[in-house]
Write a protein that holds these residues in place. Structure first.
Motif, PDB file in Angstrom:
ATOM      1  N   LYS A   4       0.927  -1.397  -0.092  1.00  0.00           N
ATOM      2  CA  LYS A   4      -0.017  -0.078   0.028  1.00  0.00           C
ATOM      3  C   LYS A   4       0.935   1.288   0.005  1.00  0.00           C
ATOM      4  O   LYS A   4       1.959   1.130   0.691  1.00  0.00           O
ATOM      5  CB  LYS A   4      -0.851   0.001   1.176  1.00  0.00           C
ATOM      6  N   PRO A   5       0.493   2.219  -0.842  1.00  0.00           N
ATOM      7  CA  PRO A   5       1.399   3.617  -1.036  1.00  0.00           C
ATOM      8  C   PRO A   5       1.289   4.301   0.362  1.00  0.00           C
ATOM      9  O   PRO A   5       0.182   4.269   0.833  1.00  0.00           O
ATOM     10  CB  PRO A   5       0.744   4.157  -2.185  1.00  0.00           C
ATOM     11  N   SER A   6       2.279   5.020   0.758  1.00  0.00           N
ATOM     12  CA  SER A   6       2.146   5.827   1.768  1.00  0.00           C
ATOM     13  C   SER A   6       2.296   7.353   1.474  1.00  0.00           C
ATOM     14  O   SER A   6       2.618   7.787   0.404  1.00  0.00           O
ATOM     15  CB  SER A   6       3.434   5.829   2.917  1.00  0.00           C
ATOM     16  N   PRO A   7       1.555   8.114   2.219  1.00  0.00           N
ATOM     17  CA  PRO A   7       1.505   9.631   1.968  1.00  0.00           C
ATOM     18  C   PRO A   7       2.955  10.427   1.644  1.00  0.00           C
ATOM     19  O   PRO A   7       3.678   9.796   2.665  1.00  0.00           O
ATOM     20  CB  PRO A   7       0.587  10.183   2.862  1.00  0.00           C
ATOM     21  N   VAL A   8       3.202  11.244   0.678  1.00  0.00           N
ATOM     22  CA  VAL A   8       4.416  11.888   0.714  1.00  0.00           C
ATOM     23  C   VAL A   8       3.979  13.207   0.541  1.00  0.00           C
ATOM     24  O   VAL A   8       2.987  13.791   0.012  1.00  0.00           O
ATOM     25  CB  VAL A   8       5.095  11.342  -0.689  1.00  0.00           C
TER      26      VAL A   8
END
Length: 210
Positions: A4-8
């Motif tokens: 799952k992608p993480s916020p950046v």
């Protein structure tokens, strides 16, 4: 399933991630808006037999020869049929792999296992809003450019609900008379470029030529 992608933050985003990937065909690159955008979902429509699959197979061959990881998934042809068609367009080299599959669940697993940079999905089961949303999520979350091949109805729209055209990033139409040699590729929607460009190809014995 992929991670799952993480916020950046935006300062953590490299613009190189959006660099265009050349297809090996200037005519197609121009219609796309200077090449393929990573993480994009592109719908390619056209009458059956007009050359959509041939064009995309040739693009896959170009991309693999340039060092890209490519996955070509067909729900209509067997591996032997694909090999016969590939033999006509010339030798295939590099990281170009093929899969015969119609289940979107199995396709997603294959994409996760192979981690391609570009995937072509040719003639899978009828796509509706849910299937299109899944493919869009796969493309965006993994940074993979996905091309989906669709047939055009007599009314001139891609088979399936018209809503699909609104969901994808880019819609390309491949047009021409099957009895004539010339084909026109045009964009009717493009979030990453102009819709005023067309590409011209000629169907030859070895495949399509610019």
């Amino acid at each position: 399933m992929g991670e799952k992608p993480s916020p950046v933050r935006l300062d953590q985003v490299s613009l190189e991630e959006q660099d265009r990937i050349p297809t090996g065909y200037q005519e197609l690159d121009r219609v796309l808006g200077s090449g393929i955008v990573s993480g994009s979902l592109v719908l390619v429509g056209g009458d059956p037999g007009i050359g959509k699959s041939t064009l995309l197979l040739q693009v896959c061959r170009n991309l693999a020869a340039a060092g890209r990881r490519v996955l070509y998934i067909s729900g209509e042809e067997s591996l032997k049929q694909i090999k016969m068609r590939a033999n006509r367009i010339g030798p295939v080299t590099g990281e170009l792999k093929f899969l015969c599959e119609t289940s979107l669940e199995h396709i997603e697993r294959a994409i996760d296992a192979e981690n391609p940079q570009i995937a072509v999905i040719d003639s899978i089961q009828t796509m509706y809003r849910e299937e299109t949303a899944i493919l869009m999520q796969i493309a965006k979350s993994r940074g993979i450019a996905i091309f989906v091949v669709g047939h055009v109805t007599k009314e001139g729209v891609v088979a399936g609900p018209r809503v699909l055209e609104h969901m994808v990033d880019t819609v390309l139409y491949f047009e021409g008379d099957r009895n004539a040699s010339y084909r026109i590729l045009r964009s009717v929607k493009n979030r990453f470029g102009s819709t005023n460009e067309i590409g011209v190809f000629e169907m030859q014995e070895q495949g399509l030529a610019e």
